[in-house]
Every structure is written in structure tokens, then in C-alpha cells.
Design a protein around this motif. Structure first.
Motif: not given
Length: 423
Positions: A164-173
Motif C-alpha cells: 500500500s506504499i508506493h515507495a515500497v513498490y519502487d524499492q521492491l522492483q
């Protein structure tokens, strides 16, 4: 005029919002984009004039709480709920054919996932869920959430992360972890924006409601008149002299609340050598506001030895005394049971309503005549007469005695027997 909503969120959130704005009439959005929720505080400092601030979620709201609480406009955030979880899980299961047990999830409250699973007949705890409600506002660590997903993927426990956190999405990518972002359903966004619009409209209408100030001086003097002119300037009003010692000022509720919130009232009354009595009245009409101001001033005049102010709202809530205290009294109560009780014991509904409010506001059930006298701001003798009516009617009882340090009889301790939470 359209309601202007400042939206603080990620680029994806803003892009999604722009597409649905045409569904809501008379609304404009001003986007403020962050790459991480913690940047919301800086964005608050860049706000242009707007009617309300709408955050994309709880994280930017809590990160900037200290800053946005200083704003003169309301702030709300889009709340997560079960529909967000259900929509997001359905998308992954349908499009990628991944079982729910092979998905790691981060969100505000893990109970949302459990509720969704229970609703579809899965009666067990979700496998891989981390929530961050307890981390807010001071202990939030985005690296902890990233590590949670990454470690489970590395161990082969999951096939995909849902964040639910866009910054987490970017880092996991970047770490090579298959990841999807929570999907905010269109109806949730529409409801959120409509709520923001309604709150902004209510706040604006409330702040522009009519307000009248009634001032009573003991002795007219040039220095005091100058201070009243300064008050008029502070609340964007003009001073009208009714008599040499009585004055009226016409303003708005918003200007009065700003004046009181800034502790300007304490500075204002410091200009007066003699006590001054001030009543602030709010109303839907000028006549109603004037009447409320005069009633509020009459309460201030009961504090004959000090400069005091009271506010009486259009709903008959009496606030004060200012600047030393800020109690809330209810001067209107049309509950049939209360009116009947007041009639039976030959007590005014106003006084009975105040007594109920007194009891609700206390941490202890028991009280003395002195306690009630101080709250009602009336003499001890008048208070004892009221208590006698309560006791005779069976609406109060003596439950003990309080010994005094001086000579004299012990003071009775009372307790109300009224259904105060119902009236």
C-alpha cells in the motif's frame, strides 16, 4: 465557486484521481506529488490557497501531522478498508493465478485482510501480512517493510508482494521482487473526494456565519475605546456605540475563532484597568447573533471582579469563561424527559441541563455544593437551594460527608441519580 482540494500523494495516485474528477461537480484539485510519504511535511509548506487538504493515505497524513495541524483549513486522508484489499487480491488472483497464501501484504491494519478472508469462507489467519498502525506516527520504518517482503521472497515463501506504499513498490522492483500496488476502487476515491468537498463546504459556511460581540465597560475611557477599536480591526469589524459603556461589533465566526485561538483575547483584556465583560454570539441571522452575544455577556457579568468573555453558539452551547477556562455548557435541551423532570422539581431546564453537563464532565460521581457552585458560577446559597430540589425529587442523594479543616459542620457529599447519559 468550485471547492479547491489540495491533494498530497504519489504520482500514480494523482493520475488516478485526475481521471475520476469529472464525476464530481464543482471541484478542482491542486496536486502535490511526493516520492516518499515522509516528504508530505515539506509539501505542506508549499501549499497554495485551498479549501481542504486531501492525503492519499494515513502515512503522509501522520508524517505531516505536526505541520498540517497548524493550518486554518481541514485535512483528511483516504482511509483503507476491506474493499481496497478485496479488489487488490481479486486482481492478483484473476490475472496472475497466484494463491492468496503466496502473497505478502503490507497495510494499515492486518484485520482488513482477515475480514476479507472470513467473508469468503477462509477461517484462518492470513499467512504473510505486516501492518504499520502501531508504528505511527513516530516509529515507522519503511526499510522494515521492504525487508519483510524481500526476505519472504528470497526464502521462497511468496510469489508476489502487495503493498500500500508506493515507495515500497519502487524499492521492491529494484530488488527484483514481483510487486503490485494496492488498487483504490473508484467508488472509494469518489467517496473520499465527496467527503472532502462536504467538509470544506461546511467549514467555509461555518466560518462565515454571523457573529456579534457585545461589550460592557464599567467606566468609559479613551484608552479603553482605543482598545475596542483595535479589537474591531482584529476581527474585521466596526465599533458601534450603544451607550457610553455598551458596544456592539459585527463580524464572522471564522474571525472570532481565529482571534480566540491566537490567545489574542488575553492580550486584549490586558489593556483594561477595570473589569470588562464580553459576549460573543453566533447565529444564522444578525438578530439571533445579537441575542446570543447579549446572553453570553450576561454570563461574563457574573464575574464582576475580573475581565471575562463567553461565547454562545447558534446551537446554544455556552463556551467559557475566557481566558481562564473553557468549559462547555448546554443552554438548550428539548428532551421531553428532561423538561418533565425540570417541571416536576420546579427547576429551569437550563439549570438542569447545566447540572447534567457538570456530572458528565467530572471524573468522579460524587460532588459537594462547593463543586457545583464553582461550576455554575452562582452563590453557595443558590446552589444549595438547587441541590435541595434535586434531593427532594429523588434526582440526587447524600452519599457521605466531607470533614473541613475549619470549625463548622461537615459538608455533605452528593451523587446524582438522573439518567445523565440518556437525557
Amino acid at each position: 465557486m468550485p471547492t479547491k482540494i489540495a491533494v498530497i500523494g504519489s504520482k500514480d495516485f494523482i493520475d488516478h484521481l485526475v481521471k475520476i474528477i469529472p464525476q464530481i461537480e464543482n471541484v478542482e484539485i491542486e496536486p502535490y506529488i511526493y516520492t516518499e510519504p515522509s516528504q508530505a511535511t515539506k509539501l505542506i509548506q508549499q501549499l497554495k490557497p485551498c479549501d481542504i487538504v486531501f492525503f492519499s493515505g494515513a502515512l503522509p497524513y501522520y508524517f505531516s501531522k505536526e505541520s498540517h495541524e497548524q493550518l486554518p483549513i481541514p485535512c483528511i486522508y483516504l482511509e483503507q478498508d476491506e474493499s481496497v484489499i478485496a479488489t487488490s487480491l481479486l486482481s492478483i488472483i484473476y490475472h496472475q493465478n497466484i494463491h492468496v497464501d503466496r502473497i505478502s501484504i503490507d497495510l494499515m491494519r492486518s484485520s482488513f485482510v482477515a475480514n476479507v478472508l472470513r467473508d469468503i469462507g477462509i477461517f484462518r489467519s492470513p499467512q504473510h501480512v505486516i501492518d504499520y498502525e502501531d508504528m505511527l506516527p513516530n516509529e515507522f520504518d519503511i526499510t522494515q517493510i521492504i525487508q519483510y517482503h524481500h526476505s519472504r521472497y528470497e526464502l521462497g515463501l511468496i510469489d508476489i508482494a502487495l503493498t500500500s506504499i508506493h515507495a515500497v513498490y519502487d524499492q521492491l522492483q529494484k530488488l527484483g521482487v514481483p510487486t503490485e500496488k494496492m488498487i483504490d476502487p473508484t467508488h472509494s476515491l469518489v467517496k473520499g473526494l465527496e467527503r472532502a468537498k462536504t467538509l470544506a463546504e461546511y467549514t467555509n459556511s461555518r466560518s462565515t456565519a454571523i457573529a456579534v460581540v457585545s461589550v460592557s465597560l464599567l467606566v468609559p475611557a479613551n484608552s479603553q475605546i482605543n482598545a475596542l477599536h483595535n479589537l474591531a480591526q482584529a476581527i474585521h469589524s466596526t465599533l458601534q456605540e450603544i451607550t457610553q459603556t455598551n458596544f456592539l461589533l459585527y463580524s464572522t465566526r471564522g474571525d472570532i475563532e481565529s482571534f480566540m485561538a491566537d490567545n489574542a483575547f488575553s492580550d486584549f483584556i490586558a489593556n483594561f484597568m477595570e473589569p470588562i465583560s464580553i459576549g460573543f454570539g453566533y447565529g444564522k441571522t444578525i438578530m439571533e447573533a445579537e441575542q446570543n452575544a447579549i446572553i453570553a455577556r450576561s454570563f461574563a457579568e457574573n464575574h464582576a471582579n475580573s475581565s471575562t468573555g463567553f461565547i454562545l453558539t447558534e446551537s446554544k452551547e455556552l463556551l467559557g469563561p475566557f481566558p481562564k477556562g473553557n468549559k462547555v455548557y448546554r443552554l438548550k435541551n428539548d428532551h421531553p424527559a428532561l423538561l418533565q423532570i425540570a417541571k416536576d422539581m420546579k427547576l429551569s431546564p437550563v439549570n438542569l441541563s447545566k447540572i447534567i453537563q457538570f456530572s458528565r464532565s467530572r471524573q468522579h460521581l460524587q460532588f459537594t455544593a462547593a463543586d457545583l457552585s464553582e461550576y455554575l458560577q452562582i452563590t453557595r446559597r443558590s446552589t444549595e437551594r438547587i441541590i435541595k430540589k434535586l434531593v427532594d425529587h429523588g434526582s440526587a442523594k447524600i452519599v457521605g460527608e466531607e470533614m473541613t479543616y475549619q470549625q463548622g459542620r461537615p459538608r455533605a457529599i452528593y451523587e446524582l441519580t438522573l439518567p445523565i447519559y440518556y437525557l
